[in-house]
Structure formats: structure tokens, C-alpha cells
Design an enzyme around this catalytic site. Structure first.
Site, PDB file in Angstrom:
ATOM      1  CG  HIS A   1     -20.163  -3.490  68.787  1.00 23.34           C
ATOM      2  ND1 HIS A   1     -20.013  -5.476  67.950  1.00 23.34           N
ATOM      3  CD2 HIS A   1     -18.799  -3.758  69.735  1.00 23.34           C
ATOM      4  CE1 HIS A   1     -19.066  -6.421  68.468  1.00 23.34           C
ATOM      5  NE2 HIS A   1     -18.572  -4.732  69.700  1.00 23.34           N
TER       6      HIS A   1
ATOM      7  CG  ASP B   1     -14.760   1.193  74.689  1.00 20.88           C
ATOM      8  OD1 ASP B   1     -13.721   1.022  75.657  1.00 20.88           O
ATOM      9  OD2 ASP B   1     -14.080   0.849  73.074  1.00 20.88           O
TER      10      ASP B   1
HETATM   11  N1  ACO Z   1     -23.178   7.282  65.010  1.00 21.18           N
HETATM   12  C1  ACO Z   1     -24.126   7.119  63.849  1.00 21.18           C
HETATM   13  N2  ACO Z   1     -24.387   6.509  63.201  1.00 21.18           N
HETATM   14  C2  ACO Z   1     -23.860   5.081  62.984  1.00 21.18           C
HETATM   15  C3  ACO Z   1     -22.782   4.804  64.260  1.00 21.18           C
HETATM   16  C4  ACO Z   1     -22.273   5.432  64.891  1.00 21.18           C
HETATM   17  N3  ACO Z   1     -21.885   5.591  65.795  1.00 21.18           N
HETATM   18  N4  ACO Z   1     -22.348   3.299  63.711  1.00 21.18           N
HETATM   19  C5  ACO Z   1     -22.967   2.909  62.448  1.00 21.18           C
HETATM   20  N5  ACO Z   1     -23.805   3.934  62.332  1.00 21.18           N
HETATM   21  C6  ACO Z   1     -24.063   3.919  60.792  1.00 21.18           C
HETATM   22  C7  ACO Z   1     -23.944   4.071  59.607  1.00 21.18           C
HETATM   23  O1  ACO Z   1     -23.286   5.841  59.498  1.00 21.18           O
HETATM   24  C8  ACO Z   1     -25.017   3.281  59.522  1.00 21.18           C
HETATM   25  O2  ACO Z   1     -25.757   4.073  58.446  1.00 21.18           O
HETATM   26  P1  ACO Z   1     -26.278   3.976  57.227  1.00 21.18           P
HETATM   27  O3  ACO Z   1     -27.314   2.150  57.124  1.00 21.18           O
HETATM   28  O4  ACO Z   1     -28.051   4.970  56.549  1.00 21.18           O
HETATM   29  O5  ACO Z   1     -25.692   4.226  56.412  1.00 21.18           O
HETATM   30  C9  ACO Z   1     -25.324   1.850  59.686  1.00 21.18           C
HETATM   31  O6  ACO Z   1     -25.061   2.787  60.622  1.00 21.18           O
HETATM   32  C10 ACO Z   1     -24.310   0.597  60.116  1.00 21.18           C
HETATM   33  O7  ACO Z   1     -23.154   1.051  60.470  1.00 21.18           O
HETATM   34  P2  ACO Z   1     -21.646   0.329  59.853  1.00 21.18           P
HETATM   35  O8  ACO Z   1     -20.743   1.281  59.895  1.00 21.18           O
HETATM   36  O9  ACO Z   1     -22.273  -0.721  58.624  1.00 21.18           O
HETATM   37  O10 ACO Z   1     -21.614  -0.711  61.098  1.00 21.18           O
HETATM   38  P3  ACO Z   1     -20.119  -1.472  61.511  1.00 21.18           P
HETATM   39  O11 ACO Z   1     -20.862  -2.647  61.472  1.00 21.18           O
HETATM   40  O12 ACO Z   1     -19.767  -1.639  60.351  1.00 21.18           O
HETATM   41  O13 ACO Z   1     -19.633  -0.356  62.131  1.00 21.18           O
HETATM   42  C11 ACO Z   1     -18.936   0.197  64.775  1.00 21.18           C
HETATM   43  C12 ACO Z   1     -19.546  -0.806  63.623  1.00 21.18           C
HETATM   44  C13 ACO Z   1     -16.704   0.393  63.472  1.00 21.18           C
HETATM   45  C14 ACO Z   1     -18.246   0.096  65.751  1.00 21.18           C
HETATM   46  C15 ACO Z   1     -19.566   1.254  64.240  1.00 21.18           C
HETATM   47  O14 ACO Z   1     -20.657   1.497  64.390  1.00 21.18           O
HETATM   48  C16 ACO Z   1     -18.585   3.406  64.853  1.00 21.18           C
HETATM   49  O15 ACO Z   1     -17.761   3.788  63.695  1.00 21.18           O
HETATM   50  N6  ACO Z   1     -19.084   2.870  66.179  1.00 21.18           N
HETATM   51  C17 ACO Z   1     -18.356   4.657  66.761  1.00 21.18           C
HETATM   52  C18 ACO Z   1     -16.838   3.704  67.017  1.00 21.18           C
HETATM   53  C19 ACO Z   1     -17.322   3.237  68.672  1.00 21.18           C
HETATM   54  O16 ACO Z   1     -17.341   2.970  69.510  1.00 21.18           O
HETATM   55  N7  ACO Z   1     -16.029   2.310  68.182  1.00 21.18           N
HETATM   56  C20 ACO Z   1     -16.068   1.197  69.514  1.00 21.18           C
HETATM   57  C21 ACO Z   1     -16.430  -0.494  69.135  1.00 21.18           C
HETATM   58  S1  ACO Z   1     -16.279  -1.557  70.520  1.00 21.18           S
HETATM   59  C22 ACO Z   1     -14.739  -1.332  70.795  1.00 21.18           C
HETATM   60  O17 ACO Z   1     -13.902  -1.371  69.909  1.00 21.18           O
HETATM   61  C23 ACO Z   1     -14.576  -1.935  72.409  1.00 21.18           C
END
Ligand code: ACO
Length: 440
Positions: A318, A376
């Protein structure tokens, strides 16, 4: 002075300043504001005087507005609606009480609630022209595609309530949206499976009415299960608002142009549809089905860690919560209750989810990046147990979030600092160049 205006005035009384020293030695004083909760905020608007901008892709460190609706402390895993912890609301309030709280800022008295409930239920019907409109879509259309179109088109049916500068008109369209979005969502579903649409039953509560519109048919009586009504009520509460998330910010940006409320909420629904946001619960279920068996989990996690085709663990991570998502805790308990009640606790998908969570929480990759299950991760499993098809998951999120969207949209219109939203950019394209003649 009104409470919200007073709070803004108090927060904006700058007691501290930050000083920015520019490369030419020029010093720029910037006021720092102290919010009611959370870290101080630097007002960078004076940068425009020296022709400078800030650069913050994804708005990671940028407050786009002031708001008194919802507060999140990502490190402490805290979520407050108008000051009330989400866990307490999920336990003690109904969704409609939560709607009143979000929109009006206080819990309703019994008399206020009676009027509010009456107004929302009186607006659950849609004109038959809307039903005809839904019938124009392909039966295989995704409910979110239908909702984006139909809700945007409500402005064509309810023209008299789109004066965005009039508070009474805003209230009316806000409540119409809260009331009609579930009806439109359920009608889209009924149409997609070839069943007659079921009209709302105003003697039911909000969640019970939605289950009725989804699952009843004209052929036989339908009675919803109390445990499932409560679970859906909780899902609605947990998703009702979440500060300046992507879809709410989309609604606010659209609202900043004085666009009508139906167009703004339609824009919010479009933004919510993405799998990185509201589409995540649908994506979680697809992921669990793709994994198929508990034994396949390690291989799947290996693929995620290797970043195979941009694969992510859906329902994990998140932008704000870096410790735990308080909504996920409530949802996990609800998930156990529902599956136990329906005698589904041996359900294969749920077992895969639990094992996936266990393995990921112990894995260095996820620990290092502070990736925890979000709401979720579990809501999809609960929705599936209730009998909601996967394609409706995000539509249910949209039903819940409509109150958050209209609350922010209304707050924005009351804001003394209201102005059109217009971010700037770091231009990296071509410099000015000459066009040689293209005429042939
Ligand atoms: N699985 C694996 N790796 C992940 C995940 C994940 N779900 N989420 C983040 N990471 C990793 C990224 O690859 C990144 O790694 P790195 O530093 O080696 O490049 C690091 O964690 C940081 O990730 P960002 O994308 O910069 O984090 P951001 O805050 O931008 O993204 C998000 C947040 C979009 C929710 C992300 O965690 C994601 O895509 N999660 C999966 C989708 C999801 O569950 N969304 C629901 C959100 S809650 C809601 O809307 C109710």
C-alpha cells in the site's frame, strides 16, 4: 465561523517557517502548517514567485488540498473517519450511519438519521430510461464499463440537480448518487446474466437491499442471510473513504473544473477500475485461482520476486500503510466468520490465501519493502463466499466509495481555497525547432 473553516484557519496559522536556499544564494521563506494530526506541511506556493516548481511523481510527498474527512497514519496502521477509528465503526455502525458521518461530519441523532435514511431510500429507483440504456450494452460487458457510462449519463436524466455552486443541489445529487449507484450496479449484473432486473426494496437496509437486487428473482421469495448482510455492511464501511487516494483525487480534479457531480463520480469509477487500486480484489481472486494449489505458492512467490512480467502479489502493499492495513485486520476476521458460517473454512482458495500470507510475511523481500496484506486481500474471498461474481467486486468497491467521493467533492466546493487543479511538469521533450515545409 463554521467548524471546518475554523479548523482550516487554525491549521494555516503558520508558527514555523522552512527556508529554501537556492543555488544563487537567494533565501525563500515558506510557511509550515500544523495539521490536526500528522506531519507538518510546507506551503511551497511561494516558489512560483521565483519561477520554480517542485517535482514529485505519484504525489508521494505532496498534499493536494486540505481535508477534514479521513485521517490515515500509515506507520501506526490507523484509519479514522471524522476522528472515529475504522475498527469501531465496522463493529458498531451501519453503512448508512457511516455515510451520514462522512458527509455531515458528525454521527447522526436518531431524528437526523431517520430523515437521512428516508432521503437515501427514496432515491434508490432509477428512471426506466436508465434501464433501457443498460440494455443497450453487450451482455458480456464488464459491470464497471457499464457503470462508468450510465453514472456519467445520469446528468442527462437529473439535470435539475447539477448546480454545483448550490449547497442544496449538491446535497441532493450526492444522496442520489449514494442511493442509485447500487441499483445501477445490480441492474448491470442482472442484465449481464439475462435475468430481469430487481427493483430496490426500501424496507430493507442498504446491504440487504443490495443482496436482494443481486440475488432475488421474480419467481420466488428471497431472504438474505444475516451473517452475509453484516459482512457486506462491513465491506461497505471499510471501503467508504480513504483520504486522497487515486480515485478520490480523480474526482477532486474533475470537480475542480466545476464539472457536474455525475461526471465527477464517473471519472472516479474509471480510476478505481485499475488493478493497482479498486481492481485489486478481483485480481487477488484471479491470482489465487492461477496458483491453484498450496504446493504451487513458493514457485509463484519466486516469480513475483523475480519481477516476471511485472508480476506482483495482488492484495499486498500500500502506498500509505507501511506496517499494517487496519481494514485488512477487520476483513480477515470477517472472512473467518463468513467461511465458518457457510461451512467453507476448508475452501481451497481461502487455504491458499492464508498460506500465501504466512509465507509472504516471513519472506525477506516483502519484509524489507514493508509489504503487508491490504483490505482487498480478504475482501475478494468474502465477496466470493457471499456469492458475488468476480466481475462485480470492483463495482461493490465503487458502491462503498461513492459516499467518500461525494463527501470530498462537496468539501472541495466549500473550500475557500477552491480553484482549478492544474499540476505542472518537468518537460523532457524536444526544444523549439523549425518545421520544414510538409506540403506536397
Ligand atoms: N508484490 C510484489 N512487490 C511489490 C508489491 C507487490 N504487491 N507492491 C510493491 N512491490 C515492490 C515494488 O516492486 C518495489 O520494489 P523495488 O523497490 O525493488 O523496485 C517496492 O515494492 C515499492 O513499490 P512501489 O510500486 O514503489 O509502491 P507504491 O506505493 O507505488 O505502490 C501499490 C502501492 C500500487 C498498492 C502496490 O503495492 C501494488 O501494486 N500492490 C498490488 C495491487 C494492490 O493490492 N492494490 C490495492 C491497493 S489498496 C486499495 O486500493 C484498496
Amino acid at each position: 465561523m463554521k467548524k471546518d473553516l475554523y479548523q482550516l484557519y487554525e491549521a494555516r496559522k503558520a508558527k514555523k517557517h522552512a527556508t529554501l536556499i537556492l543555488p544563487d544564494g537567494q533565501k525563500l521563506e515558506m510557511p509550515m502548517y500544523s495539521p490536526a494530526l500528522g506531519p507538518d506541511v510546507i506551503d511551497i506556493s511561494s516558489l512560483k514567485k521565483v519561477d520554480l516548481f517542485t517535482y514529485d511523481p505519484g504525489f508521494v510527498a505532496t498534499a493536494s488540498c486540505s481535508s477534514g474527512v479521513t485521517y490515515i497514519d500509515g506507520d501506526r496502521g490507523e484509519l479514522l473517519y471524522r476522528g472515529y477509528p475504522i475498527e469501531e465503526l465496522a463493529k458498531k455502525a451501519t453503512f448508512l450511519q457511516t455515510c451520514y458521518l462522512l458527509y455531515h461530519g458528525e454521527m447522526p441523532t436518531p431524528a437526523q438519521f431517520k430523515t437521512f435514511k428516508h432521503t437515501v431510500t427514496r432515491h434508490t429507483m432509477v428512471t426506466e430510461r436508465v434501464v433501457d440504456f443498460i440494455k443497450g450494452f453487450d451482455t458480456g460487458a464488464h459491470p464497471m464499463a457499464v457503470m462508468i457510462a450510465v453514472i456519467g449519463a445520469l446528468a442527462a436524466f437529473y439535470h435539475e440537480w447539477i448546480d454545483v455552486k448550490d449547497q442544496a443541489s449538491r446535497n441532493e445529487s450526492a444522496l442520489r448518487l449514494v442511493a442509485k449507484v447500487p441499483t445501477i450496479a445490480a441492474m448491470s449484473y442482472k442484465y449481464s446474466i439475462g435475468q430481469p432486473v430487481m427493483y430496490p426494496q426500501n424496507n430493507y437496509g442498504f446491504a440487504e437491499n443490495f443482496l436482494h437486487m443481486m440475488f432475488a428473482t421474480p419467481c420466488e421469495p428471497y431472504k438474505s442471510d444475516k451473517v452475509l448482510i453484516d459482512a457486506l455492511n462491513r465491506i461497505f464501511i471499510l471501503h467508504a473513504d480513504h483520504e486522497q487516494n487515486a480515485s478520490t483525487s480523480t474526482v477532486r480534479l474533475a470537480g475542480s473544473t466545476n464539472a457536474n457531480p455525475f461526471a465527477c463520480i464517473s471519472a472516479g469509477i474509471a480510476s478505481l477500475w485499475g488493478p493497482a487500486h479498486g481492481g485489486a480484489n478481483e485480481a487477488v481472486l484471479k491470482m489465487l485461482e492461477e496458483i491453484g494449489e498450496v504446493e504451487n505458492i513458493p514457485e509463484y512467490i519466486k516469480g513475483v520476486k523475480a519481477g516476471v512480467a511485472g508480476k506482483r502479489l495482488m492484495g499486498f502493499g500500500h502506498r500509505v500503510y507501511k506496517n499494517f492495513d487496519p481494514r485488512a485486520n477487520v476483513m480477515r476476521d470477517t472472512c473467518h466468520q463468513v467461511l465458518k458460517h457457510l461451512k467453507l473454512h476448508n475452501d481451497k482458495t481461502f487455504k491458499i490465501a492464508l498460506e500465501l500470507e504466512r509465507i509472504a510475511l516471513e519472506d525477506e523481500y516483502f519484509i524489507k519493502r514493508k509489504l503487508y496484506p491490504n483490505v482487498d486481500f480478504y475482501s475478494g474471498i468474502v465477496l466470493r463466499a457471499i456469492g458475488i461474481p468476480t466481475s462485480m467486486f470492483t463495482a461493490i468497491f465503487a458502491i462503498s466509495r461513492t459516499i467518500g467521493w461525494v463527501t470530498h467533492w462537496n468539501e472541495q466546493h466549500k473550500d475557500p481555497e477552491f480553484r482549478i487543479g492544474r499540476p505542472r511538469q518537468l518537460y523532457v521533450g524536444d526544444k523549439r525547432r523549425k518545421l520544414t515545409s510538409t506540403k506536397r
